[in-house]
Design a protein around this motif. Structure first.
Motif, PDB file in Angstrom:
ATOM      1  N   THR A  53       1.016  -1.004   0.201  1.00 50.58           N
ATOM      2  CA  THR A  53       0.300  -0.519  -0.118  1.00 50.58           C
ATOM      3  C   THR A  53       1.289   1.358   0.110  1.00 50.58           C
ATOM      4  N   GLU A  69      -5.176  10.362  -0.988  1.00 51.31           N
ATOM      5  CA  GLU A  69      -5.382   8.509  -1.930  1.00 51.31           C
ATOM      6  C   GLU A  69      -4.642   8.398  -0.905  1.00 51.31           C
ATOM      7  N   LEU A  71      -3.963   4.232  -2.380  1.00 48.04           N
ATOM      8  CA  LEU A  71      -2.759   3.381  -3.204  1.00 48.04           C
ATOM      9  C   LEU A  71      -2.541   1.712  -2.573  1.00 48.04           C
ATOM     10  N   GLY A  75      -2.923  -0.242  -7.996  1.00 47.24           N
ATOM     11  CA  GLY A  75      -2.531   1.525  -8.078  1.00 47.24           C
ATOM     12  C   GLY A  75      -2.371   2.216  -8.572  1.00 47.24           C
TER      13      GLY A  75
END
Length: 86
Positions: A53, A69, A71, A75
């Motif tokens: 992540t 954001e 991810l 992503g």
């Protein structure tokens, strides 16, 4: 790691993946937890998060951090994408 294992590239042949890698000068890079991947203004790069992540953050002049954001695997991120988002 190759692109074949990423759902984003599902349905693309091995030959097409090799052509894409050459065309886009793609490379694979690993990062440690907490390490910065890119900084705004470092070039027109689009990245695909293969695993793990990451957070896309903005850090203001006063040092305050805003997460724009989060991810996950597959992503897509990059400076050029900022111009195409809503």
């Amino acid at each position: 790691m190759g692109l074949h294992g990423l759902g984003l590239f599902e349905g693309i042949t091995e030959q097409e993946l090799r052509q894409m890698q050459r065309c886009f000068e793609a490379y694979f890079q690993s990062y440690q937890a907490g390490e910065r991947i890119r900084r705004y203004g470092e070039g027109n790069v689009v990245g695909v998060l293969a695993s793990g992540t990451a957070a896309v953050c903005r850090i203001d002049a006063d040092g305050s951090k805003t997460v724009l954001e989060y991810l996950r695997e597959n992503g897509v991120f990059g400076e050029m994408l900022a111009f195409f988002l809503g």
